[in-house]
Design a protein around this motif. Sequence first.
Motif, PDB file in Angstrom:
ATOM      1  N   ASP A   1      40.340  25.104  49.936  1.00 32.33           N
ATOM      2  CA  ASP A   1      41.409  25.382  49.103  1.00 32.33           C
ATOM      3  C   ASP A   1      41.326  27.069  48.802  1.00 32.33           C
ATOM      4  OD1 ASP A   1      38.477  26.446  48.461  1.00 32.33           O
ATOM      5  OD2 ASP A   1      37.942  24.980  47.171  1.00 32.33           O
ATOM      6  N   ALA A   2      41.498  27.264  49.686  1.00 31.44           N
ATOM      7  CA  ALA A   2      41.154  29.422  49.485  1.00 31.44           C
ATOM      8  C   ALA A   2      42.765  29.479  49.211  1.00 31.44           C
ATOM      9  CB  ALA A   2      40.815  29.883  51.265  1.00 31.44           C
ATOM     10  N   THR A   3      43.152  30.523  48.783  1.00 37.65           N
ATOM     11  CA  THR A   3      44.091  31.086  48.310  1.00 37.65           C
ATOM     12  C   THR A   3      44.130  33.258  48.319  1.00 37.65           C
ATOM     13  OG1 THR A   3      43.859  31.380  45.811  1.00 37.65           O
ATOM     14  CG2 THR A   3      45.338  29.672  46.856  1.00 37.65           C
ATOM     15  N   GLY A   4      44.955  33.380  48.960  1.00 44.98           N
ATOM     16  CA  GLY A   4      44.921  34.902  48.752  1.00 44.98           C
ATOM     17  C   GLY A   4      44.878  35.246  47.688  1.00 44.98           C
ATOM     18  N   SER A   5      44.575  36.911  47.215  1.00 46.88           N
ATOM     19  CA  SER A   5      44.023  37.650  46.111  1.00 46.88           C
ATOM     20  C   SER A   5      45.389  37.406  45.624  1.00 46.88           C
ATOM     21  CB  SER A   5      43.825  38.486  46.713  1.00 46.88           C
ATOM     22  OG  SER A   5      44.600  39.534  47.031  1.00 46.88           O
ATOM     23  N   ASP A   6      45.384  37.877  44.155  1.00 52.28           N
ATOM     24  CA  ASP A   6      46.959  37.937  43.052  1.00 52.28           C
ATOM     25  C   ASP A   6      47.558  39.122  43.816  1.00 52.28           C
ATOM     26  OD1 ASP A   6      45.626  35.503  42.049  1.00 52.28           O
ATOM     27  OD2 ASP A   6      44.923  36.241  40.372  1.00 52.28           O
ATOM     28  N   PRO A   7      48.946  39.389  43.571  1.00 53.86           N
ATOM     29  CA  PRO A   7      49.373  40.379  44.074  1.00 53.86           C
ATOM     30  C   PRO A   7      49.313  41.407  42.451  1.00 53.86           C
ATOM     31  CG  PRO A   7      51.215  38.252  42.921  1.00 53.86           C
ATOM     32  CD  PRO A   7      49.561  38.158  42.915  1.00 53.86           C
TER      33      PRO A   7
ATOM     34  N   ALA B   1      38.732  37.730  42.127  1.00 54.24           N
ATOM     35  CA  ALA B   1      37.157  39.098  42.126  1.00 54.24           C
ATOM     36  C   ALA B   1      35.644  38.343  41.726  1.00 54.24           C
ATOM     37  CB  ALA B   1      36.814  40.215  41.507  1.00 54.24           C
ATOM     38  N   ARG B   2      35.922  36.948  40.364  1.00 53.00           N
ATOM     39  CA  ARG B   2      34.917  36.332  40.059  1.00 53.00           C
ATOM     40  C   ARG B   2      33.988  35.469  41.485  1.00 53.00           C
ATOM     41  NH1 ARG B   2      33.905  38.219  34.849  1.00 53.00           N
ATOM     42  NH2 ARG B   2      35.977  38.728  33.956  1.00 53.00           N
ATOM     43  N   GLY B   3      35.549  34.756  42.009  1.00 53.58           N
ATOM     44  CA  GLY B   3      35.300  33.705  42.971  1.00 53.58           C
ATOM     45  C   GLY B   3      34.350  34.556  44.393  1.00 53.58           C
ATOM     46  N   GLN B   4      34.983  35.317  45.084  1.00 54.93           N
ATOM     47  CA  GLN B   4      34.999  35.960  45.630  1.00 54.93           C
ATOM     48  C   GLN B   4      33.263  36.673  45.526  1.00 54.93           C
ATOM     49  OE1 GLN B   4      36.103  36.765  49.614  1.00 54.93           O
ATOM     50  NE2 GLN B   4      36.649  34.692  48.252  1.00 54.93           N
ATOM     51  N   VAL B   5      32.684  37.233  44.309  1.00 57.66           N
ATOM     52  CA  VAL B   5      31.194  37.125  44.404  1.00 57.66           C
ATOM     53  C   VAL B   5      30.392  36.030  44.785  1.00 57.66           C
ATOM     54  CG1 VAL B   5      29.258  38.749  43.018  1.00 57.66           C
ATOM     55  CG2 VAL B   5      31.618  39.183  42.960  1.00 57.66           C
ATOM     56  N   ALA B   6      30.912  35.110  43.981  1.00 55.47           N
ATOM     57  CA  ALA B   6      30.246  33.878  43.896  1.00 55.47           C
ATOM     58  C   ALA B   6      30.268  33.148  45.491  1.00 55.47           C
ATOM     59  CB  ALA B   6      31.329  32.046  43.643  1.00 55.47           C
ATOM     60  N   THR B   7      31.062  33.696  46.159  1.00 52.41           N
ATOM     61  CA  THR B   7      31.468  33.258  47.874  1.00 52.41           C
ATOM     62  C   THR B   7      30.084  33.869  48.609  1.00 52.41           C
ATOM     63  OG1 THR B   7      33.291  31.918  47.232  1.00 52.41           O
ATOM     64  CG2 THR B   7      32.944  32.668  49.715  1.00 52.41           C
ATOM     65  N   VAL B   8      30.349  35.117  48.520  1.00 52.57           N
ATOM     66  CA  VAL B   8      29.704  36.151  48.929  1.00 52.57           C
ATOM     67  C   VAL B   8      28.623  35.170  49.460  1.00 52.57           C
ATOM     68  CG1 VAL B   8      29.039  38.364  50.730  1.00 52.57           C
ATOM     69  CG2 VAL B   8      31.378  37.879  49.805  1.00 52.57           C
ATOM     70  N   ARG B   9      27.858  35.749  47.732  1.00 47.99           N
ATOM     71  CA  ARG B   9      26.655  35.622  47.775  1.00 47.99           C
ATOM     72  C   ARG B   9      25.796  34.295  47.625  1.00 47.99           C
ATOM     73  NH1 ARG B   9      24.135  37.872  41.977  1.00 47.99           N
ATOM     74  NH2 ARG B   9      25.612  36.355  40.467  1.00 47.99           N
TER      75      ARG B   9
ATOM     76  N   THR C   1      45.170  39.782  50.100  1.00 45.38           N
ATOM     77  CA  THR C   1      43.547  39.958  50.164  1.00 45.38           C
ATOM     78  C   THR C   1      44.500  38.427  51.663  1.00 45.38           C
ATOM     79  OG1 THR C   1      41.696  40.620  49.812  1.00 45.38           O
ATOM     80  CG2 THR C   1      41.562  39.264  51.308  1.00 45.38           C
ATOM     81  N   PRO C   2      44.360  38.112  53.313  1.00 46.81           N
ATOM     82  CA  PRO C   2      44.576  36.767  53.089  1.00 46.81           C
ATOM     83  C   PRO C   2      44.018  35.754  52.797  1.00 46.81           C
ATOM     84  CG  PRO C   2      44.765  38.782  55.180  1.00 46.81           C
ATOM     85  CD  PRO C   2      44.722  39.575  53.500  1.00 46.81           C
ATOM     86  N   ALA C   3      44.088  34.546  52.426  1.00 50.07           N
ATOM     87  CA  ALA C   3      43.161  33.126  52.095  1.00 50.07           C
ATOM     88  C   ALA C   3      42.168  33.154  52.946  1.00 50.07           C
ATOM     89  CB  ALA C   3      44.523  32.393  51.674  1.00 50.07           C
ATOM     90  N   HIS C   4      42.389  33.128  54.271  1.00 53.47           N
ATOM     91  CA  HIS C   4      41.755  32.679  55.417  1.00 53.47           C
ATOM     92  C   HIS C   4      39.970  34.145  55.826  1.00 53.47           C
ATOM     93  CE1 HIS C   4      43.425  35.701  58.060  1.00 53.47           C
ATOM     94  NE2 HIS C   4      42.958  35.503  58.924  1.00 53.47           N
ATOM     95  N   LEU C   5      40.273  35.148  54.410  1.00 54.02           N
ATOM     96  CA  LEU C   5      39.108  35.732  54.304  1.00 54.02           C
ATOM     97  C   LEU C   5      38.282  35.661  52.939  1.00 54.02           C
ATOM     98  CD1 LEU C   5      40.686  38.773  56.134  1.00 54.02           C
ATOM     99  CD2 LEU C   5      39.263  37.443  57.519  1.00 54.02           C
ATOM    100  N   THR C   6      39.173  34.908  53.070  1.00 57.36           N
ATOM    101  CA  THR C   6      38.047  34.220  51.384  1.00 57.36           C
ATOM    102  C   THR C   6      36.835  33.592  51.006  1.00 57.36           C
ATOM    103  OG1 THR C   6      40.104  33.404  50.307  1.00 57.36           O
ATOM    104  CG2 THR C   6      40.793  35.663  50.224  1.00 57.36           C
ATOM    105  N   SER C   7      36.865  32.648  52.013  1.00 56.66           N
ATOM    106  CA  SER C   7      36.423  31.536  51.844  1.00 56.66           C
ATOM    107  C   SER C   7      34.773  31.542  52.561  1.00 56.66           C
ATOM    108  CB  SER C   7      37.669  30.131  52.603  1.00 56.66           C
ATOM    109  OG  SER C   7      36.771  30.252  54.009  1.00 56.66           O
ATOM    110  N   VAL C   8      33.674  30.375  52.357  1.00 62.76           N
ATOM    111  CA  VAL C   8      32.369  30.947  52.658  1.00 62.76           C
ATOM    112  C   VAL C   8      32.178  30.856  53.996  1.00 62.76           C
ATOM    113  CG1 VAL C   8      32.041  28.119  52.040  1.00 62.76           C
ATOM    114  CG2 VAL C   8      30.343  30.000  51.895  1.00 62.76           C
ATOM    115  N   GLU C   9      32.977  29.730  54.632  1.00 61.96           N
ATOM    116  CA  GLU C   9      32.876  29.442  56.024  1.00 61.96           C
ATOM    117  C   GLU C   9      33.658  31.128  57.032  1.00 61.96           C
ATOM    118  OE1 GLU C   9      34.662  25.963  54.530  1.00 61.96           O
ATOM    119  OE2 GLU C   9      35.116  28.115  53.903  1.00 61.96           O
ATOM    120  N   TYR C  10      34.451  31.457  56.280  1.00 61.11           N
ATOM    121  CA  TYR C  10      34.815  33.521  56.786  1.00 61.11           C
ATOM    122  C   TYR C  10      33.145  33.899  56.262  1.00 61.11           C
ATOM    123  CZ  TYR C  10      35.724  38.477  55.520  1.00 61.11           C
ATOM    124  OH  TYR C  10      35.228  39.396  55.737  1.00 61.11           O
ATOM    125  N   ALA C  11      32.774  34.129  54.938  1.00 65.10           N
ATOM    126  CA  ALA C  11      31.411  34.999  55.311  1.00 65.10           C
ATOM    127  C   ALA C  11      30.045  34.260  55.315  1.00 65.10           C
ATOM    128  CB  ALA C  11      31.609  35.163  53.288  1.00 65.10           C
TER     129      ALA C  11
END
Length: 285
Positions: free
Chosen positions: A269-275, A191-199, A155-165
Amino acid sequence: MGRKRAGDRVVEQVDTGLAELVPSPDRAGSWTLLLDGAPQSHVDLTDPTHLEFEYVRRLAAAVDLLAPAGEPLRVLHLGGGALTLPRYVSATRPGSTQRVSEVDGALVELVRRALPWPTDTRLRVRVADARAVLAASRDASYDVVVADVFAGARTPAHLTSVEYATEVARVLRPAGWYLANLADGPPLRHARGQVATVRSVLPRACLVGDAAVLRGRRYGNLVLVAGRTTPPVPELTRRAAGDWFPGRVVAGDELDRFVGGAAVVRDADATGSDPPPPGLFSVRR
């Protein structure tokens, strides 16, 4: 653009990598799309309600349960692939208005030629970056936003941040839902970071996935369902338990424990998901 055929298999260089369309050996009219060897989509041209990938069945189950059966929805799909879920929504909720954002224009043209979707003026595909499409969308304009975006298998980094959410939350109607495909493996940092971010912007959520993936024992897909109202956890639980590959639903206090204090991700500080682990997809080729 180099293109060749080996039997029925189609191999073509697209904007984001090497695309392959592989016919199913045991189901006529079914194809798997791979990009740089990673499975991206499975499509049954004769039956769009047949869903091969387990995470897509979980996304579809959420779409089924978030509104009364057959009721048309306004859906924004971030990531197109072979349009598996948009085809499913068109078949199960006729009259739905759907917009699909896919950054790879060459991939869109390949799918349009080789795996054409039924003509539907309410289903439109736009070649554009997902974040740009969100920015250009009106407030409260969608019932559902589905994110299934990968550059290769990440998943690209710019689609993982709270600004995106926050942009996702802005374009959702008050009772709308965000559905995201999260691919991750031990220790489930992404996954843990994404749940925290979206919530942090859509606080009512649950996570659906294979028990071994949820426990951090192997790499796989998790589906996040998030909104401003409580998701249909009992119904999702029944659907997950009855799947070909049974899954679990994590919600409430258990979801808090899953997050485990993970920090909200920001653009800075966003990074892409782990490969995925090397060789994970080799047996599917």
